[in-house]
Design an enzyme around this catalytic site. Structure first.
Site, mmCIF file in Angstrom:
data_model
loop_
_atom_site.group_PDB
_atom_site.id
_atom_site.type_symbol
_atom_site.label_atom_id
_atom_site.label_comp_id
_atom_site.label_asym_id
_atom_site.label_seq_id
_atom_site.Cartn_x
_atom_site.Cartn_y
_atom_site.Cartn_z
ATOM 1 C CG HIS A 29 -0.385 0.155 2.525
ATOM 2 N ND1 HIS A 29 -0.297 -0.885 3.416
ATOM 3 C CD2 HIS A 29 0.137 1.224 3.159
ATOM 4 C CE1 HIS A 29 0.254 -0.466 4.540
ATOM 5 N NE2 HIS A 29 0.537 0.818 4.411
ATOM 6 C CG ASP A 88 0.161 -4.165 2.940
ATOM 7 O OD1 ASP A 88 0.143 -3.586 1.841
ATOM 8 O OD2 ASP A 88 0.223 -3.566 4.032
ATOM 9 C CG ASN A 111 6.847 4.145 12.166
ATOM 10 O OD1 ASN A 111 6.411 5.044 12.868
ATOM 11 N ND2 ASN A 111 8.069 3.678 12.291
ATOM 12 C CB SER A 112 3.292 2.156 6.389
ATOM 13 O OG SER A 112 2.644 1.045 5.859
ATOM 14 C CB VAL A 162 -7.423 -28.636 3.659
ATOM 15 C CG1 VAL A 162 -6.689 -29.926 3.374
ATOM 16 C CG2 VAL A 162 -6.468 -27.594 4.251
#
Length: 490
Positions: free
Chosen positions: A131, A161, A239-240, A297
């Protein structure tokens, strides 16, 4: 005389009594005095412990910070339109972008956002959040030594992400990979990033939980992997994409989100485990896209009700609620009603833990799956498959840019350049189906810049766009002197 002798005996007897009393009482007095000495010394010992011994036991934050800050970069991106992931940014679980809510028009400045990234190779590969760079037309990377580079996107993956970008540089500082499987709740960690556009900020905290699913990576196909490391290290917008490291300075996660109703830190943040990061990064570098492996599964987490309904003796593992026909698990012999206890020896008790464990592997790899069936435990060897049900690795092939654009391009004649007072450009002489037509471009448009880079010949267009992923900004002019800007995605 007898009277005097009597007095003498009384005095002597009294002296003997006094001496006897002294012998009896004096040791008790000394013991009582000695017993008071520790109580008098206690405050001194406590003061010594609290100011001397305790810091010696604390983790070495200085060394960990020194090993990390130079490998964490500031990322600045530019957009020309509102991102399709805008709502994700400003949900209750907020990312750390700067606000980019202003609209864009050809007469205004592009929308600007900022984040962080971590250098993972000396030749310029940088990992960040999807992002942070998704749909960006321009990506600028600033190192801790203030050098600035333009970056290109190598790959983006909304399901984790994560994204990888690259700058043209060598000899860069890097962060060593740790092992997120070995991270313990309560362990000290550091978050390193660029909150509020402040360079190289370091904050400390502990690991609060592991394998957290906070439902922010929802995708239509249901293949998102959410198994975050939760920490109380203070992180904020910007900070991302930054680093979460242990006290040895090893990368154990990439910061991705905070739990906040305001967009600012209020107690908890979440990082993508580094074992997932390593796998995704290597996939992008080696193959150009993520290689997702599937166990085949459908599963349910075990709770008290399910345990009671199925007659399970304990709440442990993950319940197999269904098997994909001809899938990896079915071929290995796993059945409905089995309980998955571990993947490669790593215990799994939640969906997040299972997805994280499987997500570290590629199609074609064989893993050990610990199963419990009717109170009997056994291990199955399962060869993982891709979405198509085979073990092939998919590699991105070079794109034909001209076909993708859907246009015939030619260099601008000299007389046209003179008339329009431009020094270069590439003109669209025939427009067909493609991204340019979808963006609203018309025949005759002259492309002068792509993502801020001047183009003068068709080869320039191909060079700028051949490895481009995400948003693209095209600037140019029509023969009637009308200037125009167009944005589209690749």
């Amino acid at each position: 005389m007898r009277k005097f002798f009597g007095y003498f005996l009384i005095a002597a007897f009294g002296g003997l009594i006094s001496l006897f009393a002294y012998k009896i009482l004096a040791p008790k007095e000394q013991i009582a005095l000695t017993s008071q000495e520790p109580s008098q010394a206690v405050p001194v010992q406590l003061a010594s412990y609290s100011t001397g011994s305790l810091p010696a036991m604390a983790p070495d934050f200085v060394r960990a910070a020194e090993l990390t800050v130079n490998a964490v970069v500031h990322i600045r991106t530019e957009y020309t339109r509102k991102s399709s992931v805008y709502d994700f940014f400003f949900d209750d679980f907020n990312n750390f972008f700067n606000d980019r809510r202003q609209p864009f028009s050809p007469r205004s400045n592009p929308i600007v956002a900022t984040g962080s990234g971590v250098i993972i190779s000396a030749d310029g590969y940088i990992v960040t959040n999807n992002h942070v760079v998704q749909e960006a037309e321009v990506i600028k990377v600033t190192l801790n030594d203030k050098r600035e580079f333009e970056a290109k996107i190598i790959g983006t993956d909304p399901t984790t992400d994560l994204a990888v970008v690259k700058i043209e540089a060598t000899g860069l500082p890097t962060v060593a990979y740790g092992n997120s499987d070995e991270v313990k709740v309560g362990e000290w960690v550091l978050a390193v990033g660029n909150p509020f556009n402040l360079a190289s900020t370091v904050t400390a905290g502990i690991v609060s939980a592991k394998a957290r699913n906070i439902n922010i990576l929802q995708n239509p196909e249901g293949t998102a992997i959410e198994s975050f490391i939760q920490t109380d290290a203070a992180v904020n917008r910007g900070n991302s994409g930054g680093a979460l490291v242990n006290t040895m300075g090893e990368l154990i996660g990439i910061n991705a989100a905070i739990a906040s109703g305001t967009g600012y830190y209020t107690g908890y943040s979440f990082a993508i485990p580094v074992n997932i990061v390593k796998k995704v990064v290597n996939d992008f570098i080696l193959y150009g896209e993520v290689q997702r492996a599937f166990l085949g599964v459908s599963i349910r987490e075990i709770d008290s009700k399910l345990a009671s309904d199925q007659g399970l003796k304990d709440i442990k593992g993950v319940y197999v609620a269904g098997i994909t026909d001809n899938g990896a698990a079915a071929d290995a012999g796993i059945k409905d009603g089995d309980i998955i206890l571990s993947i490669q020896g790593i215990p799994v008790n939640t969906t997040s833990e299972l997805l994280e464990a499987v997500g570290q592997h590629r199609p074609g790899e064989t893993i050990n799956v610990g199963i419990k069936r009717k109170d009997k435990e056994q291990t199955y060897r399962v060869t993982l498959r891709n979405r198509e049900g085979n073990t092939s690795i998919v590699k991105t092939e070079p794109r034909n840019i001209v076909n993708l654009l859907g246009a015939t391009l030619e260099e601008v004649p000299a007389e046209t350049k003179a008339k329009l007072m431009i020094s270069g450009g590439v003109q669209i002489t025939k427009l067909g189906n493609g991204v340019l037509q979808s963006a609203g471009v018309r025949d005759g448009f002259i492309i002068t810049k792509i993502d801020g880079k001047t183009v003068s010949k068709v080869a320039d267009v191909e060079n700028v766009l051949k490895n481009k992923k995400g948003g693209v900004l095209v600037e140019g002019i029509y023969p009637n002197r009308m200037k125009a800007y167009y944005g589209f995605g690749l």
